[in-house]
Design a protein around this motif. Structure first.
Motif, PDB file in Angstrom:
ATOM      1  N   SER A 131       0.834  -1.213   0.000  1.00 20.84           N
ATOM      2  CA  SER A 131       0.000   0.000   0.000  1.00 20.84           C
ATOM      3  C   SER A 131       0.860   1.251   0.000  1.00 20.84           C
ATOM      4  O   SER A 131       0.538   2.243  -0.674  1.00 20.84           O
ATOM      5  N   LEU A 132       1.966   1.236   0.760  1.00 15.90           N
ATOM      6  CA  LEU A 132       2.866   2.393   0.780  1.00 15.90           C
ATOM      7  C   LEU A 132       3.556   2.568  -0.566  1.00 15.90           C
ATOM      8  O   LEU A 132       3.709   3.692  -1.061  1.00 15.90           O
ATOM      9  N   ILE A 133       3.967   1.462  -1.180  1.00 18.81           N
ATOM     10  CA  ILE A 133       4.605   1.532  -2.500  1.00 18.81           C
ATOM     11  C   ILE A 133       3.639   2.131  -3.526  1.00 18.81           C
ATOM     12  O   ILE A 133       4.001   2.987  -4.345  1.00 18.81           O
ATOM     13  N   ILE A 134       2.378   1.696  -3.467  1.00 17.26           N
ATOM     14  CA  ILE A 134       1.368   2.228  -4.386  1.00 17.26           C
ATOM     15  C   ILE A 134       1.118   3.699  -4.092  1.00 17.26           C
ATOM     16  O   ILE A 134       0.939   4.517  -5.009  1.00 17.26           O
ATOM     17  N   HIS A 135       1.104   4.058  -2.810  1.00 16.75           N
ATOM     18  CA  HIS A 135       0.870   5.452  -2.435  1.00 16.75           C
ATOM     19  C   HIS A 135       1.960   6.364  -2.996  1.00 16.75           C
ATOM     20  O   HIS A 135       1.665   7.440  -3.525  1.00 16.75           O
ATOM     21  N   TYR A 136       3.218   5.928  -2.909  1.00 18.70           N
ATOM     22  CA  TYR A 136       4.319   6.756  -3.423  1.00 18.70           C
ATOM     23  C   TYR A 136       4.316   6.788  -4.948  1.00 18.70           C
ATOM     24  O   TYR A 136       4.550   7.835  -5.561  1.00 18.70           O
ATOM     25  N   ASP A 137       4.066   5.648  -5.589  1.00 15.85           N
ATOM     26  CA  ASP A 137       3.983   5.560  -7.053  1.00 15.85           C
ATOM     27  C   ASP A 137       5.163   6.231  -7.736  1.00 15.85           C
ATOM     28  O   ASP A 137       5.016   6.953  -8.731  1.00 15.85           O
ATOM     29  N   SER A 138       6.346   6.001  -7.186  1.00 11.78           N
ATOM     30  CA  SER A 138       7.525   6.664  -7.737  1.00 11.78           C
ATOM     31  C   SER A 138       8.705   5.712  -7.933  1.00 11.78           C
ATOM     32  O   SER A 138       9.745   6.130  -8.440  1.00 11.78           O
ATOM     33  N   GLU A 139       8.555   4.455  -7.531  1.00 15.38           N
ATOM     34  CA  GLU A 139       9.645   3.492  -7.642  1.00 15.38           C
ATOM     35  C   GLU A 139       9.215   2.358  -8.578  1.00 15.38           C
ATOM     36  O   GLU A 139       8.542   1.410  -8.156  1.00 15.38           O
ATOM     37  N   PRO A 140       9.551   2.434  -9.866  1.00 11.05           N
ATOM     38  CA  PRO A 140       9.105   1.398 -10.823  1.00 11.05           C
ATOM     39  C   PRO A 140       9.503  -0.013 -10.408  1.00 11.05           C
ATOM     40  O   PRO A 140       8.714  -0.951 -10.539  1.00 11.05           O
ATOM     41  N   ASN A 141      10.711  -0.160  -9.885  1.00 13.11           N
ATOM     42  CA  ASN A 141      11.177  -1.488  -9.513  1.00 13.11           C
ATOM     43  C   ASN A 141      10.316  -2.073  -8.396  1.00 13.11           C
ATOM     44  O   ASN A 141       9.899  -3.240  -8.448  1.00 13.11           O
ATOM     45  N   LEU A 142      10.027  -1.254  -7.388  1.00  9.70           N
ATOM     46  CA  LEU A 142       9.212  -1.740  -6.272  1.00  9.70           C
ATOM     47  C   LEU A 142       7.780  -2.036  -6.723  1.00  9.70           C
ATOM     48  O   LEU A 142       7.154  -3.001  -6.260  1.00  9.70           O
ATOM     49  N   LEU A 143       7.247  -1.210  -7.616  1.00  6.31           N
ATOM     50  CA  LEU A 143       5.884  -1.438  -8.093  1.00  6.31           C
ATOM     51  C   LEU A 143       5.769  -2.756  -8.841  1.00  6.31           C
ATOM     52  O   LEU A 143       4.803  -3.518  -8.646  1.00  6.31           O
ATOM     53  N   VAL A 144       6.738  -3.050  -9.682  1.00  2.99           N
ATOM     54  CA  VAL A 144       6.705  -4.314 -10.430  1.00  2.99           C
ATOM     55  C   VAL A 144       6.880  -5.495  -9.494  1.00  2.99           C
ATOM     56  O   VAL A 144       6.191  -6.523  -9.617  1.00  2.99           O
ATOM     57  N   ARG A 145       7.781  -5.361  -8.536  1.00  6.98           N
ATOM     58  CA  ARG A 145       7.978  -6.444  -7.575  1.00  6.98           C
ATOM     59  C   ARG A 145       6.714  -6.673  -6.744  1.00  6.98           C
ATOM     60  O   ARG A 145       6.339  -7.814  -6.461  1.00  6.98           O
ATOM     61  N   ALA A 146       6.074  -5.576  -6.352  1.00  3.90           N
ATOM     62  CA  ALA A 146       4.829  -5.702  -5.597  1.00  3.90           C
ATOM     63  C   ALA A 146       3.765  -6.419  -6.420  1.00  3.90           C
ATOM     64  O   ALA A 146       3.022  -7.272  -5.915  1.00  3.90           O
ATOM     65  N   CYS A 147       3.702  -6.080  -7.706  1.00  7.11           N
ATOM     66  CA  CYS A 147       2.724  -6.724  -8.586  1.00  7.11           C
ATOM     67  C   CYS A 147       3.006  -8.222  -8.710  1.00  7.11           C
ATOM     68  O   CYS A 147       2.085  -9.046  -8.649  1.00  7.11           O
TER      69      CYS A 147
END
Length: 932
Positions: free
Chosen positions: A315-331
């Motif tokens: 949820s924090l990663i989605i909230h920031y929406d600024s780290e492509p690597n973390l977003l893909v890993r979260a997905c």
């Protein structure tokens, strides 16, 4: 309640509880309780003073009786007396009794407050904690006023024990949630942030809860907590399960504190400090890495704690929406949960991926799971999980997969749960329009939608397909052919008849060359559905028939025969009867040229915001806006709602991208300028001598009367102006003129008339209302021979009226010539009951001098009422149902107008009203009292 032990000596309580448990019936239990209550009452009233032990025992018995569900009306003072005891057990029972039984409005609150104040000042940590717990449990405003200033001081005091700080933080949180205005913000706010560095984990946990709540209202005051929260989170995440033994839960270090810290960080944007941001990213990566490690325990508590931290991290990663690597890993991590055997994890994974799908960094990664999500939509046993799967398909849809997703959702719709069918219909309609590869596919999809789930296809959906077909020349012939074939089905939904009636009435001539769809065949097909439809649909079909007379003169005799039939001319429904009479007269009297002019093809509809999307947002609730608003834009997209490349067919035709409720007749033409010397510039607007006779609404207006409601745009959007100058708000305009209320009262029971007139300007009103919708025409007449400059009439919503009433206004010309008149059209939608009318601010320059006046727009709540007829018995039955005191309003008042002495001898009226809402009853009473 403290445990009964030999040393405690609460034997009487233990015996009483045992007796209650041994009772064989409810009557026996009540008898034993009444006996005990009589004994306790006699002890309390006896001459012999009771010691602390006896008071504690009897108060415990009363508390137990209350917990069994019986009322207790005595013993409160004895419990208050226990608060002054120096023994912990006695004081504890006193506070427990007060927390459970004492009402926040009790007269004993002052005595209780004094006892609490003494305990807070005692510096005994045990007594202080008991007092703080009592404040939090009662949580009354009076307690908040008494202790809101003391608790922050205790919280940040250097000599306060850890347990006291923990209790003070939670107590302050309770008071702030109950009465935010009572908690003063001061220098303690800067010091409370540093509790995040406290050595005691319990203090940190309580402090994080408090700071999270406070920073939502005052984020700047607590901005320094970001670095401290990241530091504390880093220490927890990097620690081993043995490092925090007292706060390790099934091999997961401090899971609750970790979740709270992650939620606190979601209250702020990403850290600006590079070092803090780097440390935070490292923490988030560590959590994602630990999720891949094999579990340290097979117990469900371990996986629950571990997954709680993981989902909050995502949820924090989605909230920031600024780290492509973390977003893909979260997905990717969420994708593993989509096939997990635990239903709750699948639900949470689908819900989180819905949000990830709106990010440009992770959208493609989400799309890789489309087959799994489609399978979940088909096979999940839990309806809530299927609904989340539908939400995710909607969120991940783009031009590359639109056809696949729409077809799967249509297939699922045939067996979908009734509770979510309407929502899926709206989503299919939005996706089909937004990502239409060609318009014929869009038409096929919507008609298929009506066929599969016609009962759940709202007006907004079929309004929209009509608008698009009207605005697109290249799809009109295909739409006419397709809907003609659909109407040939033995069982045809009424919404399909509505769509077919409109399209064939407008574009049936495009398929009339085929003998299989010749004009007589088209008419026979539509008329075969006529007797099976509702009144509204029959009215639309009558409008189609008059259109047929214009398009196909060879059908004139047949259609006139239908209109002339007694079932139409003498129809019990006034609307059908009026249409039949007017259309028959129009077809008989008007020449071919006049008929062609009156019944010409509908003009293209203007662009407006999509009201299907607005309806879907309302259905999903207030928090769903960001999930439904897809901010992504495909540069290569030429979808209906996107930036379409101008082609020969679209240059001349406005894009149909917007309002699904825009299917209405064009606004009436502006009134012609009146003569300069006219005494009443608006005489032609009302039923005066100059008014022209009318046959009622034009056929175009009648044809679209079923498509009437204005687009449900937000009030701010309705008042939006493309010009750079902003409309004045309530604070920018002057107060209404003194006679504004008197002018408003004139229009409570009428819709037409002169609203305002002076030596310069005359303002007339003509309005009509139906259900919750209304349309008002304002006529501004320049009574002078000098031109008005910068003429700007604006509708302003005072207070909370924006959430109660939506008003869509159209701009008027900035110059009004001398002796001329301009018209302004207002579309009004009542969203919920309102008490104050909107304001009309008129500003202009006359002879170089600025002029301004503010009036109350004649829009009152009674305008949106629907009349009904009922027998006297039904009326009084309904009257008796509204029998609550707050539902009735009554007013006795003197008559404002002369009374008929022959009818009544009274000189006063008594008006009684009953409605389901108290403010409405009172407001109507005040309005109607001015009309007698």
């Amino acid at each position: 309640m403290p445990a009964v032990s030999k040393g405690d000596g609460m034997r009487g309580l233990a015996v009483f509880i045992s007796d209650i448990r041994n009772c064989k019936s409810k009557e026996a239990e009540i008898k034993r309780i009444n006996k005990e209550l009589a004994n306790i009452r006699s002890k309390f009233k006896g001459d012999k003073a009771l010691d602390g032990y006896s008071k504690k025992k009897y108060v415990c018995k009363l508390l137990f009786i209350f917990l069994l569900g019986h009322d207790i009306d005595f013993g409160h003072m004895e419990a208050v007396n226990l608060l002054s005891s120096n023994k912990y057990t006695e004081k504890q029972i006193g506070y427990l009794f007060i927390s459970v039984l004492v009402n926040s409005n009790s007269e004993l609150i002052r005595l209780i407050n004094n006892a609490i104040k003494n305990d807070l000042a005692s510096r005994n940590p045990t007594f202080m904690c008991l007092a703080l717990h009592c404040i939090a449990n009662v949580g009354s405003r009076e307690m908040g006023e008494a202790f809101a200033a003391d608790i922050p001081r205790i919280l940040v005091a250097g000599d306060s024990m850890d347990s006291v700080k923990q209790s003070a933080a939670l107590c302050l949180l309770r008071l702030y949630k109950a009465s935010p205005d009572l908690v003063p913000m001061g220098e303690w706010t800067a010091r409370v942030v540093h509790l995040l560095n406290d050595q005691h984990m319990g203090v940190v946990t309580a402090a994080v809860s408090l700071i999270t709540c406070l920073c939502k209202k005052n984020p700047d005051d607590f901005k320094t907590c970001i670095s401290l929260a990241v530091s504390r989170l880093s220490r927890i995440v990097s620690s081993a399960s043995t490092d925090l033994q007292d706060y390790t839960y099934y091999f997961v270090p401090a899971p609750w504190l970790s979740v709270k810290l992650l939620r606190l960080l979601q209250c702020y944007p990403p850290p600006e400090d590079a070092a803090v941001k780097g440390r935070l990213v490292e923490c988030l990566e560590t959590v994602l890495n630990k999720a891949q490690e094999p579990p340290k325990s097979k117990k469900v508590q371990h996986s629950n704690a571990k997954n709680a931290i993981l989902f909050e991290t995502i949820s924090l990663i989605i909230h920031y929406d600024s780290e492509p690597n973390l977003l893909v890993r979260a997905c990717n991590q969420l994708g593993q949960f989509l096939q997990h055997r635990e239903t709750n994890l699948r639900y949470l994974a689908l819900e989180s991926m819905c949000t990830l799908a709106s990010s440009e960094f992770s959208h493609e990664a989400v799309k890789t799971h489309i087959d799994t999500v489609i399978n979940a939509l088909k096979t999940e046993r839990d309806v809530s999980v299927r609904q989340r799967a539908a939400d995710l398909l909607y969120a991940m849809c783009d031009r590359s997969n639109a056809k696949q997703i729409v077809s799967e959702m249509l297939r699922y719709l045939e067996t979908a749960d009734y509770a979510i069918r309407e929502e899926i219909v709206l989503k299919v309609a939005i996706l089909a329009e937004k990502y239409a590869v060609d318009y014929s596919w869009y038409v096929d999809t919507i008609l298929n939608l009506i066929r599969i789930a016609g009962d759940y296809v709202s007006e907004e959906v079929w309004y929209r397909v009509l608008q698009i077909v009207t605005n697109r020349d290249d799809v009109q012939g295909y739409a006419a052919k397709t809907v003609f074939e659909a109407l040939q089905a033995p069982a045809c939904h009424e919404n399909m008849v509505k769509v077919g009636g409109y399209i064939l009435g407008e574009f049936g001539n495009l398929i009339a060359g085929d003998p299989r769809s010749s004009p007589p065949v088209q008419f026979s097909l539509l008329h075969s559905k006529f007797h099976l439809c509702s009144v509204a649909t029959r009215a639309l079909l009558l409008s189609t028939y008059i259109k047929f007379i214009n398009l196909f003169p060879e059908t004139k005799a047949t259609i006139q025969g239908v209109l002339r039939a007694g079932s139409q001319l003498r129809n019990a429904d006034v609307e059908l009867q009026q249409r039949a009479v007017e259309y028959l007269t129009l077809s008989s009297v008007a020449s071919t040229d006049v008929l062609a002019t009156v019944l010409e093809e509908m003009p293209p509809f203007p662009e407006r915001e999509s009201s299907i999307l607005a309806k879907l947002k309302r259905k999903k609730g207030p928090g769903a806006g960001s999930a439904l608003d897809d901010g992504r834009r495909d540069p290569s997209s030429n979808d209906i709602n996107g930036g379409m490349e101008p082609t020969p067919s679209t240059v001349s035709t406005p894009s149909p991208s917007a309002d699904l409720l825009g299917l209405r007749a064009a606004p009436p033409p502006a009134a012609p300028p009146a003569s300069a010397g006219a005494g009443n510039l608006l005489v032609d607007v009302f039923d005066g001598p100059a008014a022209q006779p009318s046959l009622g609404p034009t056929p175009e207006e009648a044809f679209l009367s079923e498509l009437e409601p204005p687009a449900p745009e937000s009030p701010m959007a309705l008042l939006a102006d493309p010009a750079p100058a902003a409309d004045p708000g309530p604070e920018d305009i002057g107060p209404p003129i003194p006679e504004a209320d008197e002018l408003l009262n004139k229009f409570v029971c009428k819709n037409n008339g002169v609203l305002f007139e002076n030596q310069l300007l005359q303002i007339g009103v003509k309005s009509e209302f139906r259900q919750n919708l209304g349309r008002m025409y304002l006529f501004y007449g320049n009574k002078t021979s000098v031109q008005f400059q910068n003429f700007s009439p604006t509708v302003v919503h005072p207070g909370d009226l924006q959430t109660q009433l939506a008003v869509q206004t159209k701009r008027v010309a900035a110059q009004v010539d001398g002796g001329a008149q301009v018209q302004q059209v207002l579309n009004i939608e009542c969203l919920r009951d309102f008490l104050t009318p909107p304001l009309l601010s008129v500003r202009f320059r006359y002879g170089g001098a600025p002029q301004a006046l503010t009036l109350k727009l004649p829009v009152t709540i009674n305008k949106f009422f629907q009349p009904t007829e009922m027998a006297a018995q039904d009326f009084f039955q309904r009257w008796k149902q509204l029998s609550l005191p707050q539902q009735e309003a009554q007013k006795i008042f003197k008559a404002n107008h002369p009374m008929d002495a022959e009818v009544t001898k009274a000189k006063m009226y008594r008006l009684t009203l009953r409605t389901s809402k108290e403010p409405v009853s009172r407001h109507l009473c005040e309005l109607l009292a001015q009309q007698f």
